[in-house]
Design a protein around this motif. Sequence first.
Motif, PDB file in Angstrom:
ATOM      1  N   MET A   1      -4.865  58.128  -9.687  1.00 32.13           N
ATOM      2  CA  MET A   1      -5.856  57.787 -10.694  1.00 32.13           C
ATOM      3  C   MET A   1      -7.151  57.294 -10.056  1.00 32.13           C
ATOM      4  SD  MET A   1      -3.534  55.985 -13.670  1.00 32.13           S
ATOM      5  CE  MET A   1      -4.980  55.734 -14.706  1.00 32.13           C
ATOM      6  N   ALA A   2      -7.039  56.630  -8.917  1.00 28.95           N
ATOM      7  CA  ALA A   2      -8.232  56.108  -8.234  1.00 28.95           C
ATOM      8  C   ALA A   2      -8.936  57.171  -7.402  1.00 28.95           C
ATOM      9  CB  ALA A   2      -7.844  54.932  -7.350  1.00 28.95           C
ATOM     10  N   ASN A   3      -8.253  58.302  -7.156  1.00 27.94           N
ATOM     11  CA  ASN A   3      -8.792  59.332  -6.277  1.00 27.94           C
ATOM     12  C   ASN A   3      -8.681  60.702  -6.938  1.00 27.94           C
ATOM     13  OD1 ASN A   3      -9.197  57.966  -3.372  1.00 27.94           O
ATOM     14  ND2 ASN A   3      -7.370  57.100  -4.312  1.00 27.94           N
ATOM     15  N   PRO A   4      -9.665  61.097  -7.726  1.00 29.97           N
ATOM     16  CA  PRO A   4      -9.621  62.416  -8.365  1.00 29.97           C
ATOM     17  C   PRO A   4      -9.441  63.527  -7.336  1.00 29.97           C
ATOM     18  CG  PRO A   4     -11.405  61.091  -9.277  1.00 29.97           C
ATOM     19  CD  PRO A   4     -10.866  60.324  -8.103  1.00 29.97           C
ATOM     20  N   GLY A   5      -8.538  64.461  -7.664  1.00 33.35           N
ATOM     21  CA  GLY A   5      -8.252  65.560  -6.745  1.00 33.35           C
ATOM     22  C   GLY A   5      -7.057  65.314  -5.851  1.00 33.35           C
ATOM     23  N   LEU A   6      -6.535  64.088  -5.852  1.00 33.97           N
ATOM     24  CA  LEU A   6      -5.363  63.769  -5.042  1.00 33.97           C
ATOM     25  C   LEU A   6      -4.110  64.115  -5.849  1.00 33.97           C
ATOM     26  CD1 LEU A   6      -4.227  62.501  -2.407  1.00 33.97           C
ATOM     27  CD2 LEU A   6      -4.246  60.291  -3.601  1.00 33.97           C
ATOM     28  N   ALA A   7      -3.453  65.206  -5.501  1.00 37.21           N
ATOM     29  CA  ALA A   7      -2.268  65.658  -6.226  1.00 37.21           C
ATOM     30  C   ALA A   7      -1.008  65.016  -5.644  1.00 37.21           C
ATOM     31  CB  ALA A   7      -2.161  67.182  -6.165  1.00 37.21           C
ATOM     32  N   SER A   8       0.084  65.141  -6.376  1.00 32.69           N
ATOM     33  CA  SER A   8       1.328  64.473  -5.984  1.00 32.69           C
ATOM     34  C   SER A   8       1.910  65.009  -4.689  1.00 32.69           C
ATOM     35  CB  SER A   8       2.363  64.600  -7.107  1.00 32.69           C
ATOM     36  OG  SER A   8       2.649  65.966  -7.375  1.00 32.69           O
TER      37      SER A   8
ATOM     38  N   VAL B   1      -1.779  59.519   3.061  1.00 35.89           N
ATOM     39  CA  VAL B   1      -2.588  60.514   2.372  1.00 35.89           C
ATOM     40  C   VAL B   1      -2.936  61.626   3.341  1.00 35.89           C
ATOM     41  CG1 VAL B   1      -4.741  60.924   1.121  1.00 35.89           C
ATOM     42  CG2 VAL B   1      -3.538  58.735   0.847  1.00 35.89           C
ATOM     43  N   CYS B   2      -2.735  62.865   2.921  1.00 32.03           N
ATOM     44  CA  CYS B   2      -2.977  64.020   3.778  1.00 32.03           C
ATOM     45  C   CYS B   2      -4.390  64.548   3.578  1.00 32.03           C
ATOM     46  CB  CYS B   2      -1.951  65.113   3.495  1.00 32.03           C
ATOM     47  SG  CYS B   2      -0.249  64.556   3.834  1.00 32.03           S
ATOM     48  N   LEU B   3      -5.059  64.822   4.685  1.00 27.45           N
ATOM     49  CA  LEU B   3      -6.459  65.224   4.689  1.00 27.45           C
ATOM     50  C   LEU B   3      -6.677  66.405   5.620  1.00 27.45           C
ATOM     51  CD1 LEU B   3      -7.897  61.620   5.162  1.00 27.45           C
ATOM     52  CD2 LEU B   3      -7.975  62.912   3.033  1.00 27.45           C
ATOM     53  N   THR B   4      -7.590  67.282   5.240  1.00 22.26           N
ATOM     54  CA  THR B   4      -7.997  68.342   6.152  1.00 22.26           C
ATOM     55  C   THR B   4      -8.809  67.732   7.288  1.00 22.26           C
ATOM     56  OG1 THR B   4     -10.113  68.762   5.056  1.00 22.26           O
ATOM     57  CG2 THR B   4      -8.167  69.919   4.177  1.00 22.26           C
ATOM     58  N   LYS B   5      -9.162  68.563   8.253  1.00 29.36           N
ATOM     59  CA  LYS B   5     -10.003  68.080   9.346  1.00 29.36           C
ATOM     60  C   LYS B   5     -11.385  67.678   8.847  1.00 29.36           C
ATOM     61  CE  LYS B   5      -7.600  70.666  12.965  1.00 29.36           C
ATOM     62  NZ  LYS B   5      -7.717  71.654  14.078  1.00 29.36           N
ATOM     63  N   ASP B   6     -11.774  68.193   7.683  1.00 27.28           N
ATOM     64  CA  ASP B   6     -13.043  67.807   7.050  1.00 27.28           C
ATOM     65  C   ASP B   6     -12.849  66.676   6.044  1.00 27.28           C
ATOM     66  OD1 ASP B   6     -14.480  69.740   8.469  1.00 27.28           O
ATOM     67  OD2 ASP B   6     -14.014  71.282   6.984  1.00 27.28           O
ATOM     68  N   LEU B   7     -11.653  66.089   6.016  1.00 26.86           N
ATOM     69  CA  LEU B   7     -11.329  64.927   5.186  1.00 26.86           C
ATOM     70  C   LEU B   7     -11.298  65.225   3.692  1.00 26.86           C
ATOM     71  CD1 LEU B   7     -13.204  62.046   7.073  1.00 26.86           C
ATOM     72  CD2 LEU B   7     -10.948  63.032   7.505  1.00 26.86           C
ATOM     73  N   ALA B   8     -10.906  66.437   3.345  1.00 27.67           N
ATOM     74  CA  ALA B   8     -10.604  66.760   1.950  1.00 27.67           C
ATOM     75  C   ALA B   8      -9.102  66.569   1.734  1.00 27.67           C
ATOM     76  CB  ALA B   8     -11.007  68.195   1.631  1.00 27.67           C
ATOM     77  N   PHE B   9      -8.708  66.173   0.518  1.00 29.77           N
ATOM     78  CA  PHE B   9      -7.289  66.043   0.224  1.00 29.77           C
ATOM     79  C   PHE B   9      -6.628  67.411   0.329  1.00 29.77           C
ATOM     80  CE2 PHE B   9      -8.933  62.543  -2.711  1.00 29.77           C
ATOM     81  CZ  PHE B   9      -8.709  61.555  -1.770  1.00 29.77           C
ATOM     82  N   ARG B  10      -5.408  67.437   0.864  1.00 31.43           N
ATOM     83  CA  ARG B  10      -4.685  68.703   0.973  1.00 31.43           C
ATOM     84  C   ARG B  10      -3.184  68.464   0.884  1.00 31.43           C
ATOM     85  NH1 ARG B  10      -1.384  70.772   5.250  1.00 31.43           N
ATOM     86  NH2 ARG B  10      -2.881  72.284   6.048  1.00 31.43           N
ATOM     87  N   ALA B  11      -2.467  69.516   0.507  1.00 25.36           N
ATOM     88  CA  ALA B  11      -1.013  69.428   0.376  1.00 25.36           C
ATOM     89  C   ALA B  11      -0.361  69.303   1.744  1.00 25.36           C
ATOM     90  CB  ALA B  11      -0.473  70.646  -0.360  1.00 25.36           C
ATOM     91  N   CYS B  12       0.788  68.635   1.780  1.00 26.85           N
ATOM     92  CA  CYS B  12       1.523  68.432   3.037  1.00 26.85           C
ATOM     93  C   CYS B  12       3.003  68.300   2.680  1.00 26.85           C
ATOM     94  CB  CYS B  12       1.020  67.200   3.765  1.00 26.85           C
ATOM     95  SG  CYS B  12       0.841  65.729   2.716  1.00 26.85           S
ATOM     96  N   PRO B  13       3.691  69.414   2.480  1.00 26.66           N
ATOM     97  CA  PRO B  13       5.063  69.377   1.971  1.00 26.66           C
ATOM     98  C   PRO B  13       6.013  68.521   2.791  1.00 26.66           C
ATOM     99  CG  PRO B  13       4.196  71.612   1.876  1.00 26.66           C
ATOM    100  CD  PRO B  13       3.186  70.800   2.624  1.00 26.66           C
ATOM    101  N   GLN B  14       5.947  68.621   4.116  1.00 24.56           N
ATOM    102  CA  GLN B  14       6.904  67.861   4.923  1.00 24.56           C
ATOM    103  C   GLN B  14       6.655  66.356   4.819  1.00 24.56           C
ATOM    104  OE1 GLN B  14       6.875  68.018   9.311  1.00 24.56           O
ATOM    105  NE2 GLN B  14       9.048  68.515   9.205  1.00 24.56           N
ATOM    106  N   VAL B  15       5.407  65.944   4.854  1.00 25.58           N
ATOM    107  CA  VAL B  15       5.077  64.525   4.718  1.00 25.58           C
ATOM    108  C   VAL B  15       5.485  64.021   3.344  1.00 25.58           C
ATOM    109  CG1 VAL B  15       3.195  62.835   4.692  1.00 25.58           C
ATOM    110  CG2 VAL B  15       3.191  64.693   6.381  1.00 25.58           C
TER     111      VAL B  15
END
Length: 219
Positions: A164-171, A188-202
């Motif tokens: 809720m505090a971070n729009p675009g941050l999916a479950s 929290v998983c981030l791309t190298k450019d610091l965008a939120f991204r999926a990370c199934p194993q984490v």
Amino acid sequence: MSLRACAALLLVLAAIGGAKAQENGSGRNVPGQFDFYVLSLSWSPSYCATRDKPDGLQCGGPRPYAFVVHGLWPQYERGYPDSCARPAPRLRPDQVRGMLDLMPSPGLVTHEWAKHGTCSGLSATAYFDLVRAARARVVIPQSYVDPTDYRMVSAAEVETAFQMANPGLASDMIAVDCDRTRLREVRVCLTKDLAFRACPQVNAASCPAGRRLAVPPLR
């Protein structure tokens, strides 16, 4: 087979070969060769509750801490590199001091640089600048900024508060870490450019969603 088809086939084979190299351990621990970052935020009161006595800046200093940066960790899609330079380039005292507002332990700063920062492919200055930028990228939910009351929450509630505090941050882009009784970390998983991204194993290593967790207050 056309030249274009041959080129496409070679790209596919190279990708498969790279994946197998990671699985087999070859090609790992090469600075700069990884897929994404995990920003690990540690709930400091839980950490300090495990100490036998107050120690150091984080648990014995004048300032109480809430979420602190545990680290910014380069990750593979499966697994992660570590200690990519042996010995790690030595940090200057000013570089260590400059991170103590986010990582309130000189030992933690030097450890994270040696184990994880050396795998980023960045200089120490650039890596710590990125740690600071990654921390600024993630908004801490207001209820976790300065709590004064001991409370119980579920792992799912912690995750939802961050979403809720971070729009675009999916479950599937976040994990809640705990011991048997306490909230320990949010990752929290981030791309190298610091965008939120999926990370199934984490994400799969997160606490069970319904587990009730103690959140000790600041002290």
